[in-house]
Design a protein around this motif. Structure first.
Motif, PDB file in Angstrom:
ATOM      1  N   SER A  85       1.998  -7.941  31.316  1.00 18.78           N
ATOM      2  CA  SER A  85       1.797  -8.258  29.899  1.00 18.78           C
ATOM      3  C   SER A  85       1.156  -7.094  29.153  1.00 18.78           C
ATOM      4  CB  SER A  85       0.948  -9.522  29.744  1.00 18.78           C
ATOM      5  OG  SER A  85      -0.321  -9.345  30.362  1.00 18.78           O
ATOM      6  N   GLN A 131      11.891 -10.000  28.744  1.00 14.39           N
ATOM      7  CA  GLN A 131      11.134 -10.092  27.493  1.00 14.39           C
ATOM      8  C   GLN A 131      11.980  -9.725  26.272  1.00 14.39           C
ATOM      9  OE1 GLN A 131       7.872 -11.331  27.541  1.00 14.39           O
ATOM     10  NE2 GLN A 131       8.586 -11.718  29.620  1.00 14.39           N
ATOM     11  N   LEU A 146       4.048  -1.260  25.072  1.00 17.08           N
ATOM     12  CA  LEU A 146       5.390  -0.913  24.609  1.00 17.08           C
ATOM     13  C   LEU A 146       5.578  -1.339  23.153  1.00 17.08           C
ATOM     14  CD1 LEU A 146       8.307   0.064  24.994  1.00 17.08           C
ATOM     15  CD2 LEU A 146       8.829  -2.197  25.938  1.00 17.08           C
ATOM     16  N   GLN A 147       5.134  -2.527  22.808  1.00 15.26           N
ATOM     17  CA  GLN A 147       5.264  -3.014  21.436  1.00 15.26           C
ATOM     18  C   GLN A 147       4.452  -2.147  20.456  1.00 15.26           C
ATOM     19  OE1 GLN A 147       7.512  -5.360  20.445  1.00 15.26           O
ATOM     20  NE2 GLN A 147       8.094  -5.081  22.584  1.00 15.26           N
ATOM     21  N   THR A 183      10.339  -2.931  36.727  1.00 11.49           N
ATOM     22  CA  THR A 183      10.039  -2.738  35.307  1.00 11.49           C
ATOM     23  C   THR A 183      11.229  -3.177  34.454  1.00 11.49           C
ATOM     24  OG1 THR A 183       8.586  -0.882  35.855  1.00 11.49           O
ATOM     25  CG2 THR A 183       9.310  -1.054  33.565  1.00 11.49           C
ATOM     26  N   TYR A 208       3.926  -4.623  28.397  1.00 14.80           N
ATOM     27  CA  TYR A 208       4.725  -5.104  27.267  1.00 14.80           C
ATOM     28  C   TYR A 208       3.975  -4.899  25.948  1.00 14.80           C
ATOM     29  CZ  TYR A 208       7.546  -8.028  24.261  1.00 14.80           C
ATOM     30  OH  TYR A 208       8.333  -8.485  23.235  1.00 14.80           O
ATOM     31  N   VAL A 267      13.764  -6.850  25.914  1.00 12.99           N
ATOM     32  CA  VAL A 267      13.843  -5.408  25.699  1.00 12.99           C
ATOM     33  C   VAL A 267      15.164  -4.914  26.286  1.00 12.99           C
ATOM     34  CG1 VAL A 267      12.798  -3.179  26.285  1.00 12.99           C
ATOM     35  CG2 VAL A 267      11.336  -5.156  25.756  1.00 12.99           C
ATOM     36  N   TYR A 277      11.515  -7.043  34.404  1.00 17.28           N
ATOM     37  CA  TYR A 277      10.489  -7.640  33.547  1.00 17.28           C
ATOM     38  C   TYR A 277      10.792  -7.405  32.065  1.00 17.28           C
ATOM     39  CZ  TYR A 277       6.288  -8.524  30.970  1.00 17.28           C
ATOM     40  OH  TYR A 277       5.410  -8.985  30.017  1.00 17.28           O
ATOM     41  N   LEU A 278      11.076  -6.154  31.699  1.00 21.25           N
ATOM     42  CA  LEU A 278      11.309  -5.847  30.284  1.00 21.25           C
ATOM     43  C   LEU A 278      12.516  -6.598  29.736  1.00 21.25           C
ATOM     44  CD1 LEU A 278      10.490  -2.035  30.166  1.00 21.25           C
ATOM     45  CD2 LEU A 278       9.070  -3.946  29.366  1.00 21.25           C
TER      46      LEU A 278
END
Length: 167
Positions: A108, A24, A114-115, A17, A111, A26, A20-21
């Protein structure tokens, strides 16, 4: 940039995690391996969002969510779990969680959730909410089927009264 704390007891899930984040954009500010540690780390690090598992050692994700939001109402909590049982989802809603996503989801989707949560919105899968609604309707029907005495006994039991006191 969104600042995230991961609260997950499985190392491979936490690491995956995080990787991946961060890819992106994060910022993962910390990783907690149990519920108590998550509460303590929120106090220290003050993340924007906590990505929280339900089943954590020492303090469940549900109770950790409740404590975090009591002390830090501005913090958002996105639950990432393998369990979509209606009772868990209901307890998480009651604790104040802002979102819920299953570990079977695509990265995805995590994500995107999360957004949503970081933006002050809620992120609950429509299918999961429909399941919870059906569960609540079933519970309501079961409660309505109780006799007046059964409801009275149940109420006393809920308040922690002994069998002798109830009788």
């Amino acid at each position: 940039m969104v600042r995230v704390l991961l609260a997950e007891d499985h190392k491979i899930v936490r690491q995956g995690t995080r990787i991946y984040l961060e890819s992106q954009g994060v910022e993962v500010v910390g990783e907690a391996t149990n519920g108590r540690e998550a509460v303590d780390m929120v106090n220290q690090l003050q993340p924007d969002v906590v990505i929280m598992d339900i089943h954590l050692p020492e303090l469940t994700g549900i109770e950790a969510t409740r404590r975090i939001l009591h002390d830090h109402p501005e913090t958002r909590v996105l639950v990432l779990t393998a369990y979509d049982e209606p009772a868990y989802v209901h307890a998480l809603l009651d604790a104040g969680a802002d979102g819920f996503i299953l570990k079977t989801a695509e990265l995805s989707e995590l994500y995107a959730a999360l957004q949503e949560v970081a933006g002050g919105r809620r992120a609950f899968n429509a299918e999961t909410l429909a399941k919870v609604e059906r569960h609540m309707q079933e519970m309501t029907a079961q409660i309505e089927a109780l006799t007046d005495r059964e409801r009275e006994v149940l109420t006393h039991a809920a308040y922690g009264r002994t069998n002798k006191e109830i009788g």
